[in-house]
Design a protein around this motif. Structure first.
Motif, PDB file in Angstrom:
ATOM      1  N   ASP A  88      99.531  39.970  26.228  1.00  0.00           N
ATOM      2  CA  ASP A  88     100.133  41.059  26.992  1.00  0.00           C
ATOM      3  C   ASP A  88     101.432  40.614  27.640  1.00  0.00           C
ATOM      4  OD1 ASP A  88      98.073  42.733  26.315  1.00  0.00           O
ATOM      5  OD2 ASP A  88      96.974  42.497  28.202  1.00  0.00           O
ATOM      6  N   GLU A  89     101.436  39.363  28.112  1.00  0.00           N
ATOM      7  CA  GLU A  89     102.615  38.857  28.800  1.00  0.00           C
ATOM      8  C   GLU A  89     103.812  38.751  27.864  1.00  0.00           C
ATOM      9  OE1 GLU A  89     103.340  34.687  30.713  1.00  0.00           O
ATOM     10  OE2 GLU A  89     102.139  35.894  32.090  1.00  0.00           O
ATOM     11  N   LEU A  90     103.564  38.516  26.580  1.00  0.00           N
ATOM     12  CA  LEU A  90     104.665  38.445  25.627  1.00  0.00           C
ATOM     13  C   LEU A  90     105.415  39.761  25.510  1.00  0.00           C
ATOM     14  CD1 LEU A  90     103.083  36.354  22.725  1.00  0.00           C
ATOM     15  CD2 LEU A  90     104.776  35.606  24.405  1.00  0.00           C
ATOM     16  N   ARG A  91     104.708  40.862  25.838  1.00  0.00           N
ATOM     17  CA  ARG A  91     105.365  42.164  25.761  1.00  0.00           C
ATOM     18  C   ARG A  91     106.164  42.478  27.015  1.00  0.00           C
ATOM     19  NH1 ARG A  91     100.162  43.862  23.650  1.00  0.00           N
ATOM     20  NH2 ARG A  91      99.684  44.810  25.665  1.00  0.00           N
ATOM     21  N   LEU A 114     122.686  26.624  37.049  1.00  0.00           N
ATOM     22  CA  LEU A 114     121.541  26.992  36.208  1.00  0.00           C
ATOM     23  C   LEU A 114     121.024  28.386  36.567  1.00  0.00           C
ATOM     24  CD1 LEU A 114     118.650  24.691  35.160  1.00  0.00           C
ATOM     25  CD2 LEU A 114     118.107  26.862  36.241  1.00  0.00           C
ATOM     26  N   LEU A 115     120.931  28.682  37.873  1.00  0.00           N
ATOM     27  CA  LEU A 115     120.448  29.996  38.308  1.00  0.00           C
ATOM     28  C   LEU A 115     121.425  31.101  37.911  1.00  0.00           C
ATOM     29  CD1 LEU A 115     119.002  29.266  41.869  1.00  0.00           C
ATOM     30  CD2 LEU A 115     117.763  29.489  39.707  1.00  0.00           C
ATOM     31  N   GLU A 121     121.473  35.841  31.743  1.00  0.00           N
ATOM     32  CA  GLU A 121     120.687  36.050  30.527  1.00  0.00           C
ATOM     33  C   GLU A 121     119.644  37.150  30.716  1.00  0.00           C
ATOM     34  OE1 GLU A 121     117.766  33.583  27.411  1.00  0.00           O
ATOM     35  OE2 GLU A 121     118.874  32.518  28.989  1.00  0.00           O
ATOM     36  N   TYR A 122     119.097  37.283  31.927  1.00  0.00           N
ATOM     37  CA  TYR A 122     118.048  38.270  32.196  1.00  0.00           C
ATOM     38  C   TYR A 122     118.523  39.223  33.298  1.00  0.00           C
ATOM     39  CZ  TYR A 122     115.220  34.863  29.654  1.00  0.00           C
ATOM     40  OH  TYR A 122     114.734  33.999  28.704  1.00  0.00           O
ATOM     41  N   PRO A 123     119.194  40.316  32.920  1.00  0.00           N
ATOM     42  CA  PRO A 123     119.762  41.236  33.916  1.00  0.00           C
ATOM     43  C   PRO A 123     118.712  41.881  34.817  1.00  0.00           C
ATOM     44  CG  PRO A 123     120.683  41.632  31.726  1.00  0.00           C
ATOM     45  CD  PRO A 123     119.536  40.700  31.549  1.00  0.00           C
ATOM     46  N   GLY A 124     117.455  41.905  34.389  1.00  0.00           N
ATOM     47  CA  GLY A 124     116.416  42.533  35.200  1.00  0.00           C
ATOM     48  C   GLY A 124     115.876  41.648  36.308  1.00  0.00           C
ATOM     49  N   LYS A 286     108.372  35.756  34.205  1.00  0.00           N
ATOM     50  CA  LYS A 286     109.680  35.514  34.813  1.00  0.00           C
ATOM     51  C   LYS A 286     109.767  34.097  35.370  1.00  0.00           C
ATOM     52  CE  LYS A 286     108.022  37.831  39.003  1.00  0.00           C
ATOM     53  NZ  LYS A 286     108.211  38.996  39.902  1.00  0.00           N
ATOM     54  N   LEU A 287     108.675  33.621  35.976  1.00  0.00           N
ATOM     55  CA  LEU A 287     108.666  32.249  36.479  1.00  0.00           C
ATOM     56  C   LEU A 287     108.598  31.256  35.332  1.00  0.00           C
ATOM     57  CD1 LEU A 287     108.568  30.170  38.719  1.00  0.00           C
ATOM     58  CD2 LEU A 287     106.108  30.572  38.932  1.00  0.00           C
ATOM     59  N   GLY A 288     107.792  31.561  34.309  1.00  0.00           N
ATOM     60  CA  GLY A 288     107.690  30.672  33.158  1.00  0.00           C
ATOM     61  C   GLY A 288     109.032  30.481  32.468  1.00  0.00           C
ATOM     62  N   ALA A 289     109.823  31.565  32.366  1.00  0.00           N
ATOM     63  CA  ALA A 289     111.142  31.468  31.733  1.00  0.00           C
ATOM     64  C   ALA A 289     112.075  30.569  32.532  1.00  0.00           C
ATOM     65  CB  ALA A 289     111.742  32.862  31.577  1.00  0.00           C
ATOM     66  N   LEU A 290     112.003  30.684  33.867  1.00  0.00           N
ATOM     67  CA  LEU A 290     112.855  29.839  34.703  1.00  0.00           C
ATOM     68  C   LEU A 290     112.414  28.382  34.643  1.00  0.00           C
ATOM     69  CD1 LEU A 290     115.118  29.432  36.706  1.00  0.00           C
ATOM     70  CD2 LEU A 290     113.550  30.122  38.547  1.00  0.00           C
ATOM     71  N   LEU A 291     111.105  28.135  34.684  1.00  0.00           N
ATOM     72  CA  LEU A 291     110.604  26.762  34.582  1.00  0.00           C
ATOM     73  C   LEU A 291     111.050  26.113  33.276  1.00  0.00           C
ATOM     74  CD1 LEU A 291     106.951  27.236  35.906  1.00  0.00           C
ATOM     75  CD2 LEU A 291     108.801  25.980  37.041  1.00  0.00           C
ATOM     76  N   ASP A 292     110.982  26.869  32.192  1.00  0.00           N
ATOM     77  CA  ASP A 292     111.395  26.338  30.893  1.00  0.00           C
ATOM     78  C   ASP A 292     112.872  25.976  30.901  1.00  0.00           C
ATOM     79  OD1 ASP A 292     110.907  25.889  27.966  1.00  0.00           O
ATOM     80  OD2 ASP A 292     112.403  27.482  27.820  1.00  0.00           O
ATOM     81  N   ARG A 293     113.703  26.814  31.503  1.00  0.00           N
ATOM     82  CA  ARG A 293     115.138  26.525  31.555  1.00  0.00           C
ATOM     83  C   ARG A 293     115.413  25.279  32.395  1.00  0.00           C
ATOM     84  NH1 ARG A 293     120.130  29.133  30.924  1.00  0.00           N
ATOM     85  NH2 ARG A 293     119.045  30.918  30.027  1.00  0.00           N
ATOM     86  N   ILE A 294     114.732  25.159  33.519  1.00  0.00           N
ATOM     87  CA  ILE A 294     114.938  23.983  34.377  1.00  0.00           C
ATOM     88  C   ILE A 294     114.581  22.709  33.626  1.00  0.00           C
ATOM     89  CG2 ILE A 294     114.161  22.799  36.460  1.00  0.00           C
ATOM     90  CD1 ILE A 294     113.732  25.590  37.710  1.00  0.00           C
TER      91      ILE A 294
END
Length: 305
Positions: A88-91, A114-115, A121-124, A286-294
Motif C-alpha cells: 500500500d505504501e508503494l502507492r 540535501l534538504l 524532487e518532491y513538491p508535496g 516520506k521519511l523513508g525517502a529522506l533517510l535513503d537520500r541521506i
C-alpha cells in the motif's frame, strides 16, 4: 479483505474461532455468516489433512494439531498484514509534513543542500527544520527525524550512526606567521585558543599514529561559541588556534581558499560521531525517502561507522 490477503481467509477464520471460541462470535468478528466461516474452517482442515477443532458443548476446542498450528497461523497473518502495508505504501505519494531537528552545526552546508534538493524532487513535501543543542528524545513526538553530532544517550529511538568526522588543529596563516607554528602539542598552552562550547575544554586529547596520545591542558579561551560556523569564522579572523572538523574546513576552503592552515597535522583530535535518530518500526514513505537520500549522500571524507 485486501487483495494480498485473500489467500489468508482460512487462516483468519481459524484465528477468529481460536480467539472467540464459537462460530457465532467468530463470524460476527469477521463480518461473515456462520456458514461461510464453517466452510472456510473445513477447507483449511482439508488442505492441512487433519482436524484443527472439535465441538464441546457450545464451544469449538482446538485439537493438539490446532493448538500447534495457531502459533504459525498468527505469524503468517502478521506477515501478510505487514506485506499489505508495504505494498500500500508503494502507492503513496512522497508528500506531507516532515519535522526535522538537527544539531546547530548542520544548519548550513551539506545537510541544508540535501534538504533543498529533497523538497525540489518532491513538491508535496513540507519541511520544518529546527536546531537543538539537546540530544534527541522520543518525548518530542512532533519530530520525525533527528540529525545529531556527538555522543548520545538512550533516547528510546533507533540510533543509526552515519560516520565520524575527523578533526585537526587549524589557524589562519597570518596568525601563524605572527605567533609561529607549534612543533609539539605541549606548545599549544602558549598560543591563543578558540574554543567550542562543551567540546574541548579544559583538556584536549590528541592522537599521533606513532607517538600515541597526548593530553593538552588548554589555556582559557577568549572567545567561546556553540556554533562551528562562527567558531571557524573567528579562527579565520586570526583569533588563535582551534580544533575543527576536516570536512568543514575542506568544504569552506573550496569557496574561500587560504583561510585555514593546519597546525600539527599529524596529531588528530577526537572523532565526532554523526547519527540519525527516528522512531522504531517501519517508517512512512516520506521519511523513508529522506533517510535513503541521506544515506546515499554521506560525505565521503567521514570515517566509517
Amino acid at each position: 479483505m485486501p487483495p494480498v490477503l485473500d489467500e489468508f481467509q482460512g487462516l483468519s477464520a481459524f484465528d477468529a474461532i481460536m480467539r472467540h471460541g464459537n462460530l457465532g462470535a467468530g463470524a460476527e468478528h469477521l463480518g461473515i455468516s456462520k456458514s461461510t466461516l464453517s466452510r472456510r474452517i473445513s477447507h483449511l482442515e482439508y488442505q492441512l489433512g487433519q482436524p484443527l477443532l472439535h465441538r464441546q458443548a457450545n464451544r469449538l476446542i482446538p485439537t493438539e494439531a490446532g493448538t500447534l498450528f495457531h502459533q504459525y497461523c498468527q505469524q503468517m497473518l502478521s506477515l501478510g498484514e505487514r506485506s499489505q502495508m508495504a505494498l500500500d505504501e508503494l502507492r503513496e505519494e512522497v508528500s506531507g509534513d516532515l519535522s526535522i531537528s538537527v544539531h546547530p552545526h548542520f544548519l548550513r552546508g551539506w545537510f541544508n543542500r540535501l534538504l533543498t534538493e529533497f523538497i525540489e524532487e518532491y513538491p508535496g513535501i513540507r519541511l520544518t527544520l529546527t536546531s537543538n543543542l539537546q540530544p534527541p528524545t522520543r518525548e518530542d513526538d512532533q519530530v520525525m527525524l533527528w540529525l545529531w553530532e556527538g555522543p548520545t544517550r538512550d533516547s528510546g529511538l533507533r540510533d543509526e550512526v552515519l560516520g565520524h568526522q575527523r578533526q585537526h588543529l587549524y589557524a589562519h596563516p597570518d596568525y601563524l606567521r605572527q605567533h609561529g607554528h607549534p612543533q609539539h602539542p605541549g606548545e599549544l598552552a602558549s598560543h591563543d585558543w578558540v574554543n567550542l562550547i562543551d567540546r574541548h575544554h579544559p583538556d584536549l586529547v590528541l592522537h599521533h599514529p606513532e607517538q600515541g596520545e597526548y593530553r593538552v591542558s588548554l589555556p582559557p579561551s577568549r572567545f567561546t561559541v556553540d556554533n562551528v560556523v562562527v567558531h571557524a569564522d573567528h579562527i579565520t579572523h586570526g583569533a588563535g588556534i582551534g580544533l575543527l572538523p576536516d570536512h568543514h574546513v575542506r568544504t569552506r576552503s573550496v569557496a574561500h581558499p587560504g583561510q585555514f592552515e593546519a597546525c600539527l597535522p599529524e596529531w588528530q583530535g577526537p572523532s565526532i560521531p554523526v547519527s540519525l535518530h527516528y522512531p522504531f518500526g517501519h517508517p512512512p514513505r516520506k521519511l523513508g525517502a529522506l533517510l535513503d537520500r541521506i544515506r546515499r549522500h554521506v560525505p565521503k571524507d567521514w570515517g566509517q561507522p
